[in-house]
Design a protein around this motif. Sequence first.
Motif, PDB file in Angstrom:
ATOM      1  N   MET A   1     -81.246 -45.174  42.283  1.00  0.00           N
ATOM      2  CA  MET A   1     -81.873 -43.895  42.392  1.00  0.00           C
ATOM      3  C   MET A   1     -82.817 -43.876  43.568  1.00  0.00           C
ATOM      4  O   MET A   1     -84.003 -43.997  43.416  1.00  0.00           O
ATOM      5  CB  MET A   1     -82.646 -43.606  41.139  1.00  0.00           C
ATOM      6  CG  MET A   1     -81.832 -43.325  39.938  1.00  0.00           C
ATOM      7  SD  MET A   1     -82.838 -42.323  38.936  1.00  0.00           S
ATOM      8  CE  MET A   1     -81.849 -41.101  38.401  1.00  0.00           C
ATOM      9  N   ASN A   2     -82.292 -43.690  44.632  1.00  0.00           N
ATOM     10  CA  ASN A   2     -83.039 -43.571  45.869  1.00  0.00           C
ATOM     11  C   ASN A   2     -83.194 -42.109  46.220  1.00  0.00           C
ATOM     12  O   ASN A   2     -82.298 -41.503  46.787  1.00  0.00           O
ATOM     13  CB  ASN A   2     -82.276 -44.291  46.984  1.00  0.00           C
ATOM     14  CG  ASN A   2     -83.109 -45.375  47.618  1.00  0.00           C
ATOM     15  OD1 ASN A   2     -84.283 -45.456  47.350  1.00  0.00           O
ATOM     16  ND2 ASN A   2     -82.471 -46.160  48.445  1.00  0.00           N
ATOM     17  N   LYS A   3     -84.325 -41.513  45.884  1.00  0.00           N
ATOM     18  CA  LYS A   3     -84.540 -40.113  46.222  1.00  0.00           C
ATOM     19  C   LYS A   3     -85.394 -40.050  47.452  1.00  0.00           C
ATOM     20  O   LYS A   3     -86.398 -40.739  47.574  1.00  0.00           O
ATOM     21  CB  LYS A   3     -85.233 -39.381  45.078  1.00  0.00           C
ATOM     22  CG  LYS A   3     -84.344 -39.186  43.888  1.00  0.00           C
ATOM     23  CD  LYS A   3     -85.005 -38.241  42.942  1.00  0.00           C
ATOM     24  CE  LYS A   3     -84.083 -37.963  41.785  1.00  0.00           C
ATOM     25  NZ  LYS A   3     -84.597 -37.009  40.865  1.00  0.00           N
ATOM     26  N   LYS A   4     -85.068 -39.153  48.302  1.00  0.00           N
ATOM     27  CA  LYS A   4     -85.840 -38.930  49.507  1.00  0.00           C
ATOM     28  C   LYS A   4     -86.609 -37.632  49.349  1.00  0.00           C
ATOM     29  O   LYS A   4     -86.093 -36.658  48.807  1.00  0.00           O
ATOM     30  CB  LYS A   4     -84.925 -38.843  50.723  1.00  0.00           C
ATOM     31  CG  LYS A   4     -84.227 -40.140  51.015  1.00  0.00           C
ATOM     32  CD  LYS A   4     -83.416 -40.027  52.252  1.00  0.00           C
ATOM     33  CE  LYS A   4     -82.716 -41.335  52.557  1.00  0.00           C
ATOM     34  NZ  LYS A   4     -81.957 -41.281  53.767  1.00  0.00           N
ATOM     35  N   ILE A   5     -87.875 -37.668  49.805  1.00  0.00           N
ATOM     36  CA  ILE A   5     -88.640 -36.424  49.788  1.00  0.00           C
ATOM     37  C   ILE A   5     -88.971 -36.077  51.226  1.00  0.00           C
ATOM     38  O   ILE A   5     -89.143 -36.949  52.072  1.00  0.00           O
ATOM     39  CB  ILE A   5     -89.933 -36.559  48.945  1.00  0.00           C
ATOM     40  CG1 ILE A   5     -90.833 -37.695  49.453  1.00  0.00           C
ATOM     41  CG2 ILE A   5     -89.638 -36.798  47.493  1.00  0.00           C
ATOM     42  CD1 ILE A   5     -92.196 -37.695  48.835  1.00  0.00           C
ATOM     43  N   PRO A   6     -89.094 -34.824  51.484  1.00  0.00           N
ATOM     44  CA  PRO A   6     -89.394 -34.411  52.862  1.00  0.00           C
ATOM     45  C   PRO A   6     -90.784 -34.912  53.279  1.00  0.00           C
ATOM     46  O   PRO A   6     -91.701 -35.032  52.467  1.00  0.00           O
ATOM     47  CB  PRO A   6     -89.363 -32.888  52.799  1.00  0.00           C
ATOM     48  CG  PRO A   6     -88.681 -32.532  51.525  1.00  0.00           C
ATOM     49  CD  PRO A   6     -88.822 -33.698  50.627  1.00  0.00           C
ATOM     50  N   LEU A   7     -90.939 -35.167  54.547  1.00  0.00           N
ATOM     51  CA  LEU A   7     -92.186 -35.664  55.121  1.00  0.00           C
ATOM     52  C   LEU A   7     -93.333 -34.695  54.869  1.00  0.00           C
ATOM     53  O   LEU A   7     -94.441 -35.087  54.513  1.00  0.00           O
ATOM     54  CB  LEU A   7     -92.024 -35.907  56.634  1.00  0.00           C
ATOM     55  CG  LEU A   7     -93.270 -36.440  57.345  1.00  0.00           C
ATOM     56  CD1 LEU A   7     -93.710 -37.768  56.770  1.00  0.00           C
ATOM     57  CD2 LEU A   7     -93.022 -36.547  58.828  1.00  0.00           C
TER      58      LEU A   7
END
Length: 172
Positions: A1-7
């Motif tokens: 579960m690698n979620k990316k969030i915006p900078l």
Amino acid sequence: MNKKIPLGMAVAMSAIVAAFAVVITYTAAIRVFDSRMSSVTERQNMYQILSEIDMTVRQNYYGEISENYLQKNISQGYVLGLDDRYSGYLSADEYQLAVNEGLGYSFGLGMDVDRSAEGYILVNVVYKGSPADKAGIKAGDMIVGVEGKDVLTVGYDKAMSLIGEASPSCAV
């Protein structure tokens, strides 16, 4: 579960957490400051009253004021004002005597005493060959006067001081 969030969202969340930490810290600091300031104000009021008393006495008192005696009694009164039965004020000499007694040294006439229920000096032990023994003082005796002064009139501590001054200090 690698979620990316915006900078941008990461920066916004960091800013919100930092702002929250600053608000909490500021609130805690203000509360501490307010409590200390109220304490300072109370002390200022106390010192103001003492200053007014001192000024009035110095302007209206015709006798001579012993600064050392006054300072000692102000200090004793301050500690008495705590209303703590485990607190007490000792002058430098009284403190040194208490330290020496705590180390096992006994000074004076060669007797151990306590305050009787009536407020007099009750002799508990008289050491053989001591000045007290030579004077005929026995365990169980009650000392009611020192140097012609009633113990109840001058007070137990002052009477003990007079006994100490009347005799040379010696280890027993």
